[in-house]
Design an enzyme around this catalytic site. Structure first.
Site, PDB file in Angstrom:
ATOM      1  N   LYS A  88       0.813  -1.225   0.000  1.00 20.04           N
ATOM      2  CA  LYS A  88       0.000   0.000   0.000  1.00 20.04           C
ATOM      3  C   LYS A  88       0.842   1.268   0.000  1.00 20.04           C
ATOM      4  CE  LYS A  88      -4.225  -1.794   0.205  1.00 20.04           C
ATOM      5  NZ  LYS A  88      -5.149  -1.629  -0.960  1.00 20.04           N
ATOM      6  N   GLU A 110      -9.868   6.155   2.757  1.00 21.54           N
ATOM      7  CA  GLU A 110     -10.707   5.129   3.353  1.00 21.54           C
ATOM      8  C   GLU A 110      -9.814   3.937   3.670  1.00 21.54           C
ATOM      9  OE1 GLU A 110     -10.217   5.346   0.111  1.00 21.54           O
ATOM     10  OE2 GLU A 110      -9.555   3.276  -0.153  1.00 21.54           O
ATOM     11  N   SER A 375       1.657  -9.778  -0.687  1.00 14.88           N
ATOM     12  CA  SER A 375       1.336  -8.350  -0.631  1.00 14.88           C
ATOM     13  C   SER A 375       1.567  -7.703   0.723  1.00 14.88           C
ATOM     14  CB  SER A 375      -0.114  -8.141  -1.067  1.00 14.88           C
ATOM     15  OG  SER A 375      -0.973  -8.925  -0.263  1.00 14.88           O
TER      16      SER A 375
END
Lengths: 393, 259
Positions: A88, A110, A375
């Site tokens: 991210k 969000e 991830s």
């Protein structure tokens, strides 16, 4: 296609279906993002941050254990080793530099599991910008450590109390806040939302496959992998892992959705299989909905995968047959996460564990090169793993 | 010209359009409320089709939508209720909902249902004008459905002209660049300047002002600049304790009262 057309469409998916109140915000971003992303000083600053701050390039790790078990050579793309523990941060750093160049003074975001919220709070702290993160009340309770991290980083965590009080409602609340505060920059965390967000986020996550283009040959002696595997909720790590291989037809792209308790159980997040075409958060894509077009709340043990839609790029890749989609249930993901912890000493996020769990279902040839996008790291999911293992004492 | 436009043009001014959510507070409230509004002299209503993810609505309307969905509201019931309202009251009816509701049913079937149940027009905030123009304009015409597009203080002159050209009901002037239900006591000088700017553009479509219209003062002020106004969240708040015909009658009378 790895990029959409000018209106933001990947085939029939995508676009910008936003109320007029948001039109100027979205139009401004549409007009500027490609130009800013292409600027040499932007790229220089981003590359510097990705390297010195986030720790890129992330390693490509050959897993002897997975290779011996499932065949061929299996590599893990270690996004879990990035600063803040997931892919991210690639997107958060890129968008915050974009926001600064657009003259924005406030960041909103969000978050579901909290990984994007933490990445955004981190980037905002770095840039000295105030940051509000919208998070469903239910998610705040089940991902309390990430709420604490965001607050530690100086972000304000705003509870979304509407609807099912999870990711989709946090997204709704963030969009509402944006309508009321158009000067804020909305830093979306996945390849979802109105154009240009899916393309913007895909381009920023594309660093994952850009590195693979060098790492795979260096490690394996072959130019291309045979298979690239990634989990998809909205689909940002998959978009990044697939990006530079989309136009390489010899590379099989494998997307793994969260089956929850089983596709037919009524408690699932397997959007592409249970979904149909519709509009969610300003994008035409595949989504889970009832006969009246009401959006159905998905379920997965992984808070990062329980989104009722998928990015329009993935909807296109899947429906055109370019990517194959599998679904993995909660218990399969948990078992795969435990196995990687015990045999490789790598504790994967539950999201990433879904990608690992698909390996036994794939037809892997002995000379295949398979890359699994790991991830994120699983510290945030420790309690869930321990409950599964009945290790509570 | 659509029936809706004809109606608004014939009224010219002081049009009070009341918004309420279908199926709120109870599933069968839709008809009861419509009857009372008609009895109180209202001629145009905007009925919200409850949606799970109403991006362009504020908290009050969203909560009413959630309640309506819990009450079992769906489009089949809604079209039945609208049909009954039309037959009983003759109210002009505009449905407000989201694009996904229309897509899911199939655009043509949806519009056919609208026509057959007596709907006069639609407001679909997340249907972009360009998409309407390229894909739906002809279809809306075929089923005699008037569309009303939103403009906000941040909408460019060019897009205001486009909204004017494409709207076949009215231009919905969003009073504030914010979501419905925001509480203020009066329009700010900036808002009034914006209303005046729009009035001076002399649009060909009638204009109704909505978002944040709570009081008679708001309504009167809006009517100085436009053909009328839309009252939504404030009316929904009146219903939260249950449907009370005296309260509805008083509310309508108060909003429309002369100074």
């Amino acid at each position: 296609m790895k990029n959409p057309d000018e209106q933001g469409f990947y085939g029939e998916y995508g676009g910008a279906f936003v109320p007029e109140m948001l039109y100027p915000n979205v139009a401004e971003l549409q007009a500027k993002y490609l130009e800013i992303l292409a600027q040499a000083d932007f790229q220089q600053e981003l590359q510097q941050l990705l390297h010195a701050y986030a720790g890129r390039p992330s390693p490509l790790y050959y897993s002897g254990y997975l290779s011996a078990k499932y065949g061929g050579k299996i590599y893990l793309k270690r996004e879990d080793l990035n600063h803040t523990g997931a892919h991210k941060i690639n997107n958060a750093l890129g968008q915050i530099l974009l926001a600064a160049r657009m003259g924005k003074q406030e960041i909103i975001a969000e978050t579901g599991a909290g990984q994007h919220g933490v990445a955004t709070a981190t980037a905002a702290a770095l840039m000295g910008m105030p940051c509000k993160v919208f998070m469903g009340e239910v998610d705040m309770a089940r991902q309390a450590p990430n709420v604490a991290r965001m607050r530690m980083l100086g972000a304000e965590v705003v509870a979304a109390t509407s609807g099912s009080r999870t990711l989709k409602d946090a997204t709704n609340e963030a969009i509402r806040y944006w309508i009321n505060n158009p000067e804020a920059y909305y830093l979306i965390g996945s390849v979802v939302g109105p154009h240009p967000y899916p393309d913007l986020v895909a381009r920023l996550q594309a660093v994952i496959s850009a590195e693979l283009l060098e790492q795979v040959p260096a490690h394996s002696g072959r130019p291309l992998p045979d298979k690239v595997v990634a989990c998809i909720g909205g689909g940002s790590n998959a978009a990044g892992a697939f990006y530079h291989y989309i136009e390489q037809p010899d590379v099989q792209l494998i997307a793994v959705e969260a089956g929850g308790k089983g596709i037919a159980s009524g408690q699932s997040a397997a959007t592409s299989q249970l979904g149909s075409i519709g509009i969610i958060h300003g994008s035409r894509t595949l989504l889970m909905q009832d006969a009246d077009g009401q959006i159905i709340e998905p379920y997965s043990i992984s808070a990062g995968l329980d989104y009722p839609g998928i990015g329009p790029m993935h909807a296109h890749l899947i429906s055109s047959g370019r990517a194959q989609v599998y679904s993995i249930n909660d218990d399969q993901a948990l078992a795969a996460g435990v196995a990687l912890s015990r045999h490789e000493g790598i504790l994967p996020a539950l999201e990433s564990a879904h990608a690992l769990a698909v390996l036994p279902e794939l037809d892997i040839h002995p000379d295949d090169i398979t890359v699994v996008c790991l991830s994120g790291r699983g510290d945030k999911d420790l309690q869930t793993y321990l409950d599964y293992l009945h290790i509570n004492d | 010209m659509t029936d809706l436009q004809q109606f608004i043009q014939s009224k010219k001014e002081g049009i009070l359009n009341i918004f309420f959510t279908a199926g709120y507070p109870h599933l069968d409230s839709t008809l009861v409320i419509a009857r009372q509004l008609a009895a109180a002299g209202v001629e145009l209503v905007e009925i919200g089709m409850p949606y799970s993810d109403p991006l362009a609505d504020g908290a009050t309307i969203q909560q009413s939508s959630e309640q309506a969905l819990r009450n079992g509201m769906n489009l089949a019931i809604l079209f039945e209720q609208v049909k009954q309202i039309k037959e009983e009251t003759g109210l002009r009816i505009v449905l407000m909902g989201y694009l996904n509701q229309m897509l899911r049913m199939g655009e043509e079937r949806f519009l056919q249902n609208c026509r057959d149940s007596g709907v006069d027009g639609l407001i679909i905030p997340d249907l972009p004008m360009e998409v309407y123009q390229s894909q739906y304009q002809e279809l809306f015409g075929r089923y005699q459905q008037a569309i009303s597009f939103l403009i906000t203080p941040r909408t460019s002159v060019e897009r205001i002209r486009l909204a004017d050209r494409l709207s076949s009901g009215f231009v919905y002037l969003v009073a504030d660049n914010s979501i419905t239900g925001k509480i203020t006591d009066d329009f700010s000088p900036r808002q009034e300047a914006y209303f005046k700017r729009i009035r001076d553009m002399q649009l060909t479509s009638p204009v109704l002002i909505g978002f944040g219209i709570r009081t008679a003062r708001h309504f009167r002020a809006a009517c100085r600049f436009a053909q009328g106004a839309i009252v939504g969240s404030e009316f929904i708040r009146q219903l939260s304790g249950g449907v009370d015909d005296e309260k509805i009658r008083r509310f309508v009378k108060n909003i429309g009262r002369k100074p």
